[in-house]
Design a protein around this motif. Structure first.
Motif, PDB file in Angstrom:
ATOM      1  N   MET A 163       0.837  -1.200   0.000  1.00  0.00           N
ATOM      2  CA  MET A 163       0.000   0.000   0.000  1.00  0.00           C
ATOM      3  C   MET A 163       0.871   1.248   0.000  1.00  0.00           C
ATOM      4  O   MET A 163       1.808   1.363   0.777  1.00  0.00           O
ATOM      5  N   ALA A 164       0.559   2.186  -0.899  1.00  0.00           N
ATOM      6  CA  ALA A 164       1.295   3.449  -0.968  1.00  0.00           C
ATOM      7  C   ALA A 164       0.515   4.547  -0.263  1.00  0.00           C
ATOM      8  O   ALA A 164      -0.713   4.505  -0.168  1.00  0.00           O
ATOM      9  N   ARG A 165       1.242   5.522   0.232  1.00  0.00           N
ATOM     10  CA  ARG A 165       0.635   6.722   0.819  1.00  0.00           C
ATOM     11  C   ARG A 165       0.756   7.826  -0.226  1.00  0.00           C
ATOM     12  O   ARG A 165       1.862   8.214  -0.618  1.00  0.00           O
ATOM     13  N   VAL A 166      -0.392   8.303  -0.699  1.00  0.00           N
ATOM     14  CA  VAL A 166      -0.446   9.198  -1.852  1.00  0.00           C
ATOM     15  C   VAL A 166      -1.028  10.542  -1.435  1.00  0.00           C
ATOM     16  O   VAL A 166      -2.074  10.603  -0.778  1.00  0.00           O
ATOM     17  N   LEU A 167      -0.356  11.627  -1.846  1.00  0.00           N
ATOM     18  CA  LEU A 167      -0.859  12.971  -1.618  1.00  0.00           C
ATOM     19  C   LEU A 167      -1.387  13.528  -2.927  1.00  0.00           C
ATOM     20  O   LEU A 167      -0.692  13.502  -3.948  1.00  0.00           O
ATOM     21  N   VAL A 189       3.098  11.861  -5.084  1.00  0.00           N
ATOM     22  CA  VAL A 189       2.388  13.139  -5.035  1.00  0.00           C
ATOM     23  C   VAL A 189       1.813  13.430  -6.418  1.00  0.00           C
ATOM     24  O   VAL A 189       2.511  13.309  -7.435  1.00  0.00           O
ATOM     25  N   PHE A 190       0.549  13.820  -6.445  1.00  0.00           N
ATOM     26  CA  PHE A 190      -0.092  14.304  -7.673  1.00  0.00           C
ATOM     27  C   PHE A 190      -0.461  15.766  -7.462  1.00  0.00           C
ATOM     28  O   PHE A 190      -1.191  16.094  -6.529  1.00  0.00           O
ATOM     29  N   TYR A 191       0.048  16.624  -8.326  1.00  0.00           N
ATOM     30  CA  TYR A 191      -0.280  18.050  -8.249  1.00  0.00           C
ATOM     31  C   TYR A 191      -1.253  18.337  -9.386  1.00  0.00           C
ATOM     32  O   TYR A 191      -0.874  18.382 -10.562  1.00  0.00           O
ATOM     33  N   ILE A 192      -2.546  18.530  -9.024  1.00  0.00           N
ATOM     34  CA  ILE A 192      -3.616  18.683 -10.024  1.00  0.00           C
ATOM     35  C   ILE A 192      -4.386  19.962  -9.706  1.00  0.00           C
ATOM     36  O   ILE A 192      -5.562  19.937  -9.336  1.00  0.00           O
ATOM     37  N   VAL A 193      -3.720  21.085  -9.834  1.00  0.00           N
ATOM     38  CA  VAL A 193      -4.320  22.374  -9.502  1.00  0.00           C
ATOM     39  C   VAL A 193      -4.597  23.142 -10.787  1.00  0.00           C
ATOM     40  O   VAL A 193      -3.767  23.164 -11.699  1.00  0.00           O
ATOM     41  N   SER A 194      -5.775  23.776 -10.865  1.00  0.00           N
ATOM     42  CA  SER A 194      -6.146  24.561 -12.045  1.00  0.00           C
ATOM     43  C   SER A 194      -6.245  26.037 -11.678  1.00  0.00           C
ATOM     44  O   SER A 194      -6.565  26.391 -10.540  1.00  0.00           O
ATOM     45  N   ALA A 195      -5.996  26.892 -12.658  1.00  0.00           N
ATOM     46  CA  ALA A 195      -6.131  28.335 -12.454  1.00  0.00           C
ATOM     47  C   ALA A 195      -7.606  28.697 -12.291  1.00  0.00           C
ATOM     48  O   ALA A 195      -8.470  28.151 -12.976  1.00  0.00           O
ATOM     49  N   SER A 196      -7.886  29.615 -11.389  1.00  0.00           N
ATOM     50  CA  SER A 196      -9.271  30.003 -11.104  1.00  0.00           C
ATOM     51  C   SER A 196      -9.826  30.986 -12.124  1.00  0.00           C
ATOM     52  O   SER A 196     -11.040  31.191 -12.192  1.00  0.00           O
ATOM     53  N   SER A 197      -8.956  31.599 -12.915  1.00  0.00           N
ATOM     54  CA  SER A 197      -9.400  32.534 -13.939  1.00  0.00           C
ATOM     55  C   SER A 197      -8.310  32.649 -15.005  1.00  0.00           C
ATOM     56  O   SER A 197      -7.187  32.170 -14.821  1.00  0.00           O
ATOM     57  N   ILE A 241      10.192  10.894  -1.397  1.00  0.00           N
ATOM     58  CA  ILE A 241       9.116  10.804  -2.383  1.00  0.00           C
ATOM     59  C   ILE A 241       9.583   9.978  -3.574  1.00  0.00           C
ATOM     60  O   ILE A 241      10.637  10.253  -4.163  1.00  0.00           O
ATOM     61  N   LYS A 242       8.802   8.978  -3.930  1.00  0.00           N
ATOM     62  CA  LYS A 242       9.165   8.148  -5.085  1.00  0.00           C
ATOM     63  C   LYS A 242       8.961   8.881  -6.395  1.00  0.00           C
ATOM     64  O   LYS A 242       9.747   8.732  -7.324  1.00  0.00           O
ATOM     65  N   ARG A 243       7.884   9.684  -6.486  1.00  0.00           N
ATOM     66  CA  ARG A 243       7.663  10.439  -7.718  1.00  0.00           C
ATOM     67  C   ARG A 243       6.579  11.493  -7.511  1.00  0.00           C
ATOM     68  O   ARG A 243       5.577  11.254  -6.843  1.00  0.00           O
ATOM     69  N   LEU A 244       6.827  12.659  -8.110  1.00  0.00           N
ATOM     70  CA  LEU A 244       5.848  13.730  -8.191  1.00  0.00           C
ATOM     71  C   LEU A 244       5.271  13.742  -9.600  1.00  0.00           C
ATOM     72  O   LEU A 244       6.021  13.744 -10.584  1.00  0.00           O
TER      73      LEU A 244
END
Length: 277
Positions: free
Chosen positions: A1-5, A62-70, A96-99
């Motif tokens: 089991m991985a711990r994912v952010l 880590v998954f960085y999935i942020v979108s611009a608000s405008s 961290i294994k991978r971002l």
């Protein structure tokens, strides 16, 4: 089991969390308002644009999935540069294994119908692509391995812009201009697949199998919706061609990893959406 952010738990982040939880992983999710997060996510209430968030120890991915608000430079800077800086700072010292950083195919500047691969040149034509490329550079310079995923136009449940234009008779397209897209379920499918792929590389394009002339997509939708095919066809000027994205994106690299698209073209994806529309 991985711990994912997952930093940025919007539509894609929550869908990804459901898939990874079903596979037995522990998911932590960052969002300002965490009250509506699904049970599959252990919430972290934080504003990524104000200060580095408090992140649990022993995170694996880590998954960085942020979108611009405008559609403003400050919004793109916050989403793709400042927020990522703060997350990387908070992860300092962790193994961290991978971002995975979610970017966009808009960083490719080709506009003459060329075939584009991961090796094709990028161009910071506007502040949007400039900020995306800044974020990619930040990810690559992080103190742990990083993979960039450049998604094409995302559609799927809740993303019905093209359908709405056709129904309202407001659709228009430029002759000879290609567009590229990917269903939201294949976005999260790709991310999950790459997290578990043992030979993951640093860059992937995320689009389906079929770059398509935009006019063809509108006309197909009009036919499926049984509305008059009065799509306005515009003859592109030299200036509009220079400003308009027009390229045929290749998904050969992600295909080579063994990923099988659930929606290999717009017909399968939009066809299912129209059944429930």
């Amino acid at each position: 089991m991985a711990r994912v952010l997952i930093a940025g738990c919007g539509d894609l982040g929550c869908r990804l969390a459901d898939i990874l939880t079903a596979d037995g992983h522990k998911i932590f999710g960052i969002r300002r308002n965490v009250e509506t997060l699904p049970d599959s996510i252990s919430p972290i209430a934080a504003d990524l644009f104000s200060q580095p968030p408090e992140i649990p120890e022993n995170i694996d991915y880590v998954f960085y999935i942020v979108s611009a608000s405008s559609h403003k430079d400050i919004a793109y800077y916050q989403a793709y540069v400042l927020g990522l800086k703060n997350v990387i700072q908070s992860l300092n010292g962790q193994n961290i294994k991978r971002l995975f950083f979610v970017s966009s195919t808009s960083v490719f500047g080709q506009n003459d119908g060329e075939v584009v691969t991961e090796q094709s040149a990028t161009e910071a034509k506007h502040f949007t692509s400039q900020r995306l490329l800044e974020g990619e550079e930040l990810a690559f310079n992080a103190p742990f391995p990083a993979t960039i995923i450049r998604f094409g136009g995302i559609y799927g449940p809740g993303r019905t812009h093209l359908i709405d234009l056709v129904l309202k008779g407001k659709a228009h397209c430029m002759e000879g201009v290609y567009s590229n897209r990917i269903h939201s379920e294949d976005c999260v499918g790709m991310m999950s697949h790459l997290m578990n792929y043992d030979k993951v590389e640093d860059l992937y394009i995320g689009v389906d199998d079929e770059p398509t002339l935009t006019c063809d997509v509108y006309e197909w939708l009009a036919d499926q919706l049984s509305v008059p095919q009065d799509i306005e066809h515009l003859e592109p000027t030299e200036n509009s061609r220079a400003q308009r994205s027009n390229k045929r994106l290749s998904n050969a690299k992600i295909r080579a990893t063994g990923y099988d698209f659930k929606y290999p073209s717009y017909r399968e994806g939009y066809g299912e959406m129209l059944e429930n529309y």
